[in-house]
Design a protein around this motif. Structure first.
Motif, short mmCIF file in Angstrom:
data_model
loop_
_atom_site.label_atom_id
_atom_site.label_comp_id
_atom_site.label_asym_id
_atom_site.label_seq_id
_atom_site.Cartn_x
_atom_site.Cartn_y
_atom_site.Cartn_z
N GLY A 159 37.68 19.78 -3.64
CA GLY A 159 36.58 19.47 -4.55
C GLY A 159 36.22 18.00 -4.59
N PHE A 160 37.23 17.15 -4.70
CA PHE A 160 36.98 15.71 -4.83
C PHE A 160 36.29 15.12 -3.60
CE2 PHE A 160 38.42 11.25 -4.66
CZ PHE A 160 37.78 10.79 -5.80
N PRO A 161 36.80 15.37 -2.38
CA PRO A 161 36.10 14.80 -1.21
C PRO A 161 34.69 15.35 -1.03
CG PRO A 161 38.30 15.52 -0.59
CD PRO A 161 38.05 16.01 -1.98
N MET A 162 34.47 16.62 -1.36
CA MET A 162 33.13 17.19 -1.20
C MET A 162 32.14 16.54 -2.15
SD MET A 162 31.16 19.16 0.51
CE MET A 162 32.20 20.22 1.47
N LEU A 163 32.61 16.06 -3.28
CA LEU A 163 31.72 15.37 -4.22
C LEU A 163 31.05 14.17 -3.57
CD1 LEU A 163 33.61 15.40 -7.62
CD2 LEU A 163 31.37 16.38 -7.12
N PHE A 164 31.75 13.49 -2.66
CA PHE A 164 31.16 12.34 -1.99
C PHE A 164 29.93 12.74 -1.18
CE2 PHE A 164 35.32 10.69 -2.97
CZ PHE A 164 35.04 9.39 -3.37
N TYR A 165 30.03 13.90 -0.51
CA TYR A 165 28.87 14.39 0.25
C TYR A 165 27.71 14.68 -0.70
CZ TYR A 165 31.95 15.08 4.27
OH TYR A 165 32.83 14.90 5.30
N VAL A 195 27.18 13.61 -3.91
CA VAL A 195 26.66 12.42 -4.59
C VAL A 195 25.85 11.57 -3.61
CG1 VAL A 195 27.34 10.25 -5.71
CG2 VAL A 195 28.43 12.40 -6.38
N GLY A 196 26.27 11.53 -2.36
CA GLY A 196 25.49 10.81 -1.34
C GLY A 196 24.09 11.38 -1.21
N LYS A 197 23.99 12.70 -1.31
CA LYS A 197 22.67 13.34 -1.22
C LYS A 197 21.86 13.11 -2.49
CE LYS A 197 24.16 16.67 2.17
NZ LYS A 197 25.56 16.39 2.30
N VAL A 198 22.53 13.01 -3.62
CA VAL A 198 21.83 12.70 -4.86
C VAL A 198 21.26 11.27 -4.79
CG1 VAL A 198 22.13 12.28 -7.33
CG2 VAL A 198 23.15 14.31 -6.29
N ILE A 199 22.06 10.34 -4.27
CA ILE A 199 21.64 8.93 -4.21
C ILE A 199 20.60 8.70 -3.11
CG2 ILE A 199 22.45 6.59 -3.67
CD1 ILE A 199 25.12 7.39 -5.03
N ASN A 200 20.86 9.24 -1.93
CA ASN A 200 20.01 8.95 -0.77
C ASN A 200 18.87 9.94 -0.57
OD1 ASN A 200 21.63 6.72 -0.06
ND2 ASN A 200 23.08 8.09 0.92
N GLY A 201 18.87 11.02 -1.29
CA GLY A 201 17.79 11.98 -1.18
C GLY A 201 18.16 13.19 -0.34
N ILE A 202 17.42 14.23 -0.54
CA ILE A 202 17.69 15.53 0.07
C ILE A 202 16.86 15.75 1.34
CG2 ILE A 202 15.95 16.81 -1.24
CD1 ILE A 202 19.47 18.10 -0.79
N GLU A 203 15.98 14.83 1.67
CA GLU A 203 15.03 15.02 2.77
C GLU A 203 15.67 15.40 4.11
OE1 GLU A 203 11.80 15.53 2.46
OE2 GLU A 203 12.18 15.26 0.32
N PRO A 204 16.74 14.73 4.56
CA PRO A 204 17.34 15.14 5.85
C PRO A 204 17.83 16.58 5.84
CG PRO A 204 18.18 13.00 5.19
CD PRO A 204 17.39 13.53 4.03
#
Length: 132
Positions: A20-26, A28-37
């Protein structure tokens, strides 16, 4: 002495945290950088673009619920499904490839998915906020 360390509930808690913890980084990265890719990959797979927003459920909400043990069984199933979708939509070209170190290129994603499935079948253990 060894019996003292035989505690499946601690093992389940550690498994919940370990994936759970490592997947959060993925997520949160999408929350910060956007979902477009992600949306582009989904559309290229001939699926509706709005399905990309499911990534937030599978990579943010489900891991948080698993770590806390809130409906851990169902959160783990959503998490595993998210990993399967990522494998099919974004990583399928790596299914039969090795990484730079000789390991399977998608091994981490598959391990996440399989541990998620195992948590679905076992439940979160007694160190969960919701116990059934």
């Amino acid at each position: 002495m060894l019996d003292y360390f035989k505690n499946k509930d601690v093992g389940l808690l550690l498994a919940r945290i370990a994936i759970g913890f490592p997947m959060l980084f993925y997520g949160v990265g999408k929350v910060i950088n956007g979902i477009e890719p992600i949306k582009e990959m989904v559309v290229q797979s001939h699926l509706p673009g709005f399905l990309a927003y499911g990534v937030y459920i599978g990579e943010v909400l489900a891991p948080l619920m698993m770590i806390a043990g809130i409906y851990a069984r169902w959160a783990a199933l959503v998490f595993a499904f998210n990993c399967l979708c990522a494998l099919v939509i974004g990583q399928s070209s790596y299914l039969f490839k090795l990484n730079d170190f000789g390991g399977w290129a998608v091994e981490l994603l598959v391990m996440y998915m399989l541990v998620g499935l195992s948590l679905f079948f076992t439940g979160g253990g007694k160190y969960s906020l919701s116990k059934k």
